[in-house]
Motif scaffolding. Structure first.
Motif, PDB file in Angstrom:
ATOM      1  N   GLY A  13       3.373   0.627  29.046  1.00  0.00           N
ATOM      2  CA  GLY A  13       3.020   1.030  30.291  1.00  0.00           C
ATOM      3  C   GLY A  13       3.964   0.420  31.116  1.00  0.00           C
ATOM      4  O   GLY A  13       4.903  -0.305  30.801  1.00  0.00           O
ATOM      5  N   PHE A  14       3.960   0.661  32.506  1.00  0.00           N
ATOM      6  CA  PHE A  14       5.042   0.337  33.406  1.00  0.00           C
ATOM      7  C   PHE A  14       5.051  -0.961  33.959  1.00  0.00           C
ATOM      8  O   PHE A  14       5.870  -1.695  34.458  1.00  0.00           O
ATOM      9  CB  PHE A  14       5.461   1.343  34.532  1.00  0.00           C
ATOM     10  N   GLY A  15       3.612  -1.352  33.766  1.00  0.00           N
ATOM     11  CA  GLY A  15       3.490  -2.917  34.478  1.00  0.00           C
ATOM     12  C   GLY A  15       3.684  -2.970  36.112  1.00  0.00           C
ATOM     13  O   GLY A  15       3.964  -3.786  36.774  1.00  0.00           O
ATOM     14  N   THR A  16       3.283  -1.801  36.708  1.00  0.00           N
ATOM     15  CA  THR A  16       3.595  -1.668  37.968  1.00  0.00           C
ATOM     16  C   THR A  16       2.986  -2.630  39.190  1.00  0.00           C
ATOM     17  O   THR A  16       3.613  -3.115  39.754  1.00  0.00           O
ATOM     18  CB  THR A  16       3.023  -0.220  38.531  1.00  0.00           C
ATOM     19  N   LYS A  27       5.968  -6.548  30.905  1.00  0.00           N
ATOM     20  CA  LYS A  27       4.879  -7.158  31.317  1.00  0.00           C
ATOM     21  C   LYS A  27       4.176  -8.155  30.103  1.00  0.00           C
ATOM     22  O   LYS A  27       3.824  -9.172  30.388  1.00  0.00           O
ATOM     23  CB  LYS A  27       3.703  -6.118  31.836  1.00  0.00           C
ATOM     24  N   GLU A  28       4.265  -7.490  29.204  1.00  0.00           N
ATOM     25  CA  GLU A  28       3.793  -8.253  27.740  1.00  0.00           C
ATOM     26  C   GLU A  28       4.679  -9.269  27.374  1.00  0.00           C
ATOM     27  O   GLU A  28       3.993 -10.369  26.476  1.00  0.00           O
ATOM     28  CB  GLU A  28       3.621  -7.258  26.590  1.00  0.00           C
ATOM     29  N   LEU A  29       5.650  -9.835  27.856  1.00  0.00           N
ATOM     30  CA  LEU A  29       6.262 -10.799  27.549  1.00  0.00           C
ATOM     31  C   LEU A  29       6.552 -11.764  28.573  1.00  0.00           C
ATOM     32  O   LEU A  29       7.106 -13.015  28.527  1.00  0.00           O
ATOM     33  CB  LEU A  29       8.153 -10.370  27.447  1.00  0.00           C
ATOM     34  N   ARG A 104       7.194   5.023  19.585  1.00  0.00           N
ATOM     35  CA  ARG A 104       7.554   5.375  20.857  1.00  0.00           C
ATOM     36  C   ARG A 104       6.391   6.181  21.803  1.00  0.00           C
ATOM     37  O   ARG A 104       6.118   7.131  21.231  1.00  0.00           O
ATOM     38  CB  ARG A 104       8.960   6.067  21.159  1.00  0.00           C
ATOM     39  N   GLN A 105       5.989   5.999  22.889  1.00  0.00           N
ATOM     40  CA  GLN A 105       5.415   6.636  23.822  1.00  0.00           C
ATOM     41  C   GLN A 105       6.406   7.402  24.745  1.00  0.00           C
ATOM     42  O   GLN A 105       6.803   6.622  25.454  1.00  0.00           O
ATOM     43  CB  GLN A 105       4.142   6.062  24.470  1.00  0.00           C
ATOM     44  N   GLY A 106       6.708   8.529  24.699  1.00  0.00           N
ATOM     45  CA  GLY A 106       7.774   8.985  25.453  1.00  0.00           C
ATOM     46  C   GLY A 106       7.489   9.095  26.722  1.00  0.00           C
ATOM     47  O   GLY A 106       8.465   8.885  27.415  1.00  0.00           O
ATOM     48  N   LYS A 107       6.126   9.428  27.264  1.00  0.00           N
ATOM     49  CA  LYS A 107       5.784   9.201  28.526  1.00  0.00           C
ATOM     50  C   LYS A 107       4.561   8.396  28.805  1.00  0.00           C
ATOM     51  O   LYS A 107       3.752   8.699  27.896  1.00  0.00           O
ATOM     52  CB  LYS A 107       5.545  10.840  29.212  1.00  0.00           C
ATOM     53  N   ALA A 108       4.583   7.734  29.803  1.00  0.00           N
ATOM     54  CA  ALA A 108       3.203   6.754  30.060  1.00  0.00           C
ATOM     55  C   ALA A 108       2.288   7.468  30.584  1.00  0.00           C
ATOM     56  O   ALA A 108       2.021   7.570  31.610  1.00  0.00           O
ATOM     57  CB  ALA A 108       3.880   5.434  31.112  1.00  0.00           C
ATOM     58  N   LEU A 109       1.555   8.605  29.624  1.00  0.00           N
ATOM     59  CA  LEU A 109       0.391   9.197  30.036  1.00  0.00           C
ATOM     60  C   LEU A 109      -1.007   8.707  29.963  1.00  0.00           C
ATOM     61  O   LEU A 109      -1.938   9.246  30.332  1.00  0.00           O
ATOM     62  CB  LEU A 109       0.348  10.525  28.996  1.00  0.00           C
ATOM     63  N   GLY A 110      -0.985   7.418  29.453  1.00  0.00           N
ATOM     64  CA  GLY A 110      -2.263   6.788  29.582  1.00  0.00           C
ATOM     65  C   GLY A 110      -2.570   6.137  28.145  1.00  0.00           C
ATOM     66  O   GLY A 110      -1.935   6.197  27.207  1.00  0.00           O
ATOM     67  N   LEU A 111      -3.636   5.216  28.331  1.00  0.00           N
ATOM     68  CA  LEU A 111      -3.992   4.496  27.243  1.00  0.00           C
ATOM     69  C   LEU A 111      -4.169   5.542  25.764  1.00  0.00           C
ATOM     70  O   LEU A 111      -3.813   4.871  24.692  1.00  0.00           O
ATOM     71  CB  LEU A 111      -4.894   3.519  27.519  1.00  0.00           C
ATOM     72  N   PRO A 132      -2.272  -5.775  25.223  1.00  0.00           N
ATOM     73  CA  PRO A 132      -1.550  -6.944  25.062  1.00  0.00           C
ATOM     74  C   PRO A 132      -1.313  -7.654  26.309  1.00  0.00           C
ATOM     75  O   PRO A 132      -0.760  -8.680  26.250  1.00  0.00           O
ATOM     76  CB  PRO A 132       0.028  -6.352  24.494  1.00  0.00           C
ATOM     77  N   ASP A 133      -2.103  -7.156  27.301  1.00  0.00           N
ATOM     78  CA  ASP A 133      -1.919  -8.148  28.737  1.00  0.00           C
ATOM     79  C   ASP A 133      -3.212  -8.956  28.844  1.00  0.00           C
ATOM     80  O   ASP A 133      -3.620  -9.253  30.065  1.00  0.00           O
ATOM     81  CB  ASP A 133      -1.646  -7.284  29.893  1.00  0.00           C
ATOM     82  N   VAL A 134      -4.101  -8.845  27.895  1.00  0.00           N
ATOM     83  CA  VAL A 134      -5.276  -9.592  27.837  1.00  0.00           C
ATOM     84  C   VAL A 134      -5.753 -10.770  27.069  1.00  0.00           C
ATOM     85  O   VAL A 134      -5.455 -10.350  25.708  1.00  0.00           O
ATOM     86  CB  VAL A 134      -6.567  -8.604  27.737  1.00  0.00           C
TER      87      VAL A 134
HETATM   88  P1  UTP Z   1      -2.643  -0.990  31.895  1.00  0.00           P
HETATM   89  O1  UTP Z   1      -2.967   0.171  32.864  1.00  0.00           O
HETATM   90  O2  UTP Z   1      -3.131  -2.331  32.161  1.00  0.00           O
HETATM   91  O3  UTP Z   1      -1.038  -1.301  31.993  1.00  0.00           O
HETATM   92  O4  UTP Z   1      -2.831  -0.853  30.419  1.00  0.00           O
HETATM   93  P2  UTP Z   1      -0.057  -0.601  32.773  1.00  0.00           P
HETATM   94  O5  UTP Z   1      -0.209   0.786  32.910  1.00  0.00           O
HETATM   95  O6  UTP Z   1       1.392  -1.120  32.256  1.00  0.00           O
HETATM   96  O7  UTP Z   1      -0.034  -1.439  34.336  1.00  0.00           O
HETATM   97  P3  UTP Z   1       0.025  -0.959  35.891  1.00  0.00           P
HETATM   98  O8  UTP Z   1      -1.278   0.071  36.014  1.00  0.00           O
HETATM   99  O9  UTP Z   1       1.309  -0.088  35.914  1.00  0.00           O
HETATM  100  O10 UTP Z   1       0.306  -2.150  36.586  1.00  0.00           O
HETATM  101  C1  UTP Z   1      -3.238  -1.588  29.330  1.00  0.00           C
HETATM  102  C2  UTP Z   1      -2.209  -1.360  28.267  1.00  0.00           C
HETATM  103  O11 UTP Z   1      -1.810  -0.035  27.847  1.00  0.00           O
HETATM  104  C3  UTP Z   1      -0.613  -0.043  27.736  1.00  0.00           C
HETATM  105  C4  UTP Z   1       0.131  -1.065  28.826  1.00  0.00           C
HETATM  106  O12 UTP Z   1       1.269  -1.427  28.445  1.00  0.00           O
HETATM  107  C5  UTP Z   1      -0.845  -2.129  28.631  1.00  0.00           C
HETATM  108  O13 UTP Z   1      -0.372  -3.163  27.701  1.00  0.00           O
HETATM  109  N1  UTP Z   1      -0.265   1.385  28.385  1.00  0.00           N
HETATM  110  C6  UTP Z   1      -0.778   1.994  29.252  1.00  0.00           C
HETATM  111  C7  UTP Z   1       0.578   2.128  27.313  1.00  0.00           C
HETATM  112  O14 UTP Z   1       1.122   1.541  26.238  1.00  0.00           O
HETATM  113  N2  UTP Z   1       0.710   3.455  27.687  1.00  0.00           N
HETATM  114  C8  UTP Z   1       0.218   4.112  28.869  1.00  0.00           C
HETATM  115  O15 UTP Z   1       0.660   5.254  28.988  1.00  0.00           O
HETATM  116  C9  UTP Z   1      -0.507   3.144  29.721  1.00  0.00           C
END
Ligand code: UTP
Length: 291
Positions: A13-16, A27-29, A104-111, A132-134
């Motif tokens: 994820g982006f860790g926005t 974010k995870e580091l 690799r997850q090419g695009k951050a499309l969701g958990l 990994p952020d909990v």
């Molecule tokens: P979060 O929604 O807490 O992480 O997802 P995020 O998307 O990085 O945070 P914001 O909303 O942009 O601040 C929980 C976990 O799932 C991973 C994230 O890296 C995080 O560790 N994740 C989330 C993915 O691997 N891929 C995704 O598409 C979304």
């Protein structure tokens, strides 16, 4: 019953919510007291008997791979300088050779999509998922409790914590069965809803980022559509498993620190610092906290 030997840690994820810190650092580091947050999480997986961790990553997350690998020059320098305590800290998070994979997850499309990206490495076996952020506190660890539950039931298991009414909209919330939790805090799950609007929640028990799932979840993730927040949600596919096999939650009151935003990250630092007397006493000496 089958043993859970593999875990997926989604870190793509982006860790926005932690920008600008996460512009250049995953974010995870980000450190919590003295260790990156993902270090606590990987340690929890290892403590649960997990033999292989699949990290789901994306562009810019290469430092995660570096963190869990050898640093030969640094190790040699620390050995030469006799800095054994630092050397131990450098070697401790090392994943033994062949016990980790990076996909690799090419695009951050969701958990849900991140977990689906790991399907070929996981294969046809039950697996754990650890966000990994909990940081989950408590002994035995949250993942160990789920692995043990799976060994008894052969089904899915998740940890949940009670949250106030005003926070249910941030989490996946379970509908517990009418029998309620047993003496071990275990309760059957009859439904799940991702981020319910306040007042519509089926309970106040929130999923805290630890799961043991059966591999049929991949069939549902394969065809998953976007859900809450326009993302492919893991919860939406987990719902489809309910009624097709055992599905339990473990209710825990142990503190859980979600380091995904500033307040949670700061709270995690205070919560984990309180476990280190030297640091806590130092904070007390400087008037930041009471002993
Ligand atoms: P979060 O929604 O807490 O992480 O997802 P995020 O998307 O990085 O945070 P914001 O909303 O942009 O601040 C929980 C976990 O799932 C991973 C994230 O890296 C995080 O560790 N994740 C989330 C993915 O691997 N891929 C995704 O598409 C979304």
């Amino acid at each position: 019953m089958s043993r859970v030997k593999i875990a997926v840690i989604p870190a793509a994820g982006f860790g926005t919510r932690m920008l600008p810190a996460t512009k250049a650092i995953p974010k995870e580091l980000l450190p919590v007291v003295d260790r990156p947050v993902i270090d606590y999480v990987a340690s929890e997986a290892i403590e649960a008997g997990i033999e292989h961790i699949v990290f789901v990553v994306s562009r810019g997350k290469e430092p995660i791979e570096t963190y869990f690998d050898h640093q030969p020059e640094l190790e040699a320098q620390l050995i030469a300088a006799g800095k054994t305590a630092y050397l131990e800290q450098v070697l401790r998070p090392m994943m033994n050779q062949g016990r980790s994979s990076f996909v690799r997850q090419g695009k951050a499309l969701g958990l849900g999509h991140a977990i689906w990206s790991a399907r070929h490495v996981v294969g046809d076996q039950p697996f754990a998922v650890l966000l990994p952020d909990v940081i989950c506190t408590g002994t035995p660890g949250a993942t160990r409790r789920l692995v043990e539950l799976h060994a008894e039931t052969g089904g899915c298991a998740i940890t949940v914590n009670p949250v106030p009414d005003g926070e249910v909209h941030k989490y996946g919330i379970i509908r517990p069965d009418s029998a309620g939790p047993d003496a071990h805090g275990r309760v059957g799950v009859t439904g799940l809803v991702e981020k319910p609007a306040r007042g519509t929640q089926p309970s106040n028990l929130a999923i805290t980022g630890r799961y043991v799932l059966t591999p049929d979840v991949f069939d549902h993730l394969e065809t998953a559509e976007t859900g809450a927040g326009g993302e492919i949600q893991l919860t939406d596919s987990m719902v489809k498993l309910i009624g097709h096999g055992p599905f339990h939650a473990v209710v825990t009151e142990d503190p859980v620190y979600d380091c995904g935003d500033q307040l949670g990250w700061l709270e995690a630092n205070l919560g984990m610092a309180r476990r280190q007397p030297a640091i806590w006493d130092g904070l007390a000496d400087r008037g930041w906290v009471t002993r």
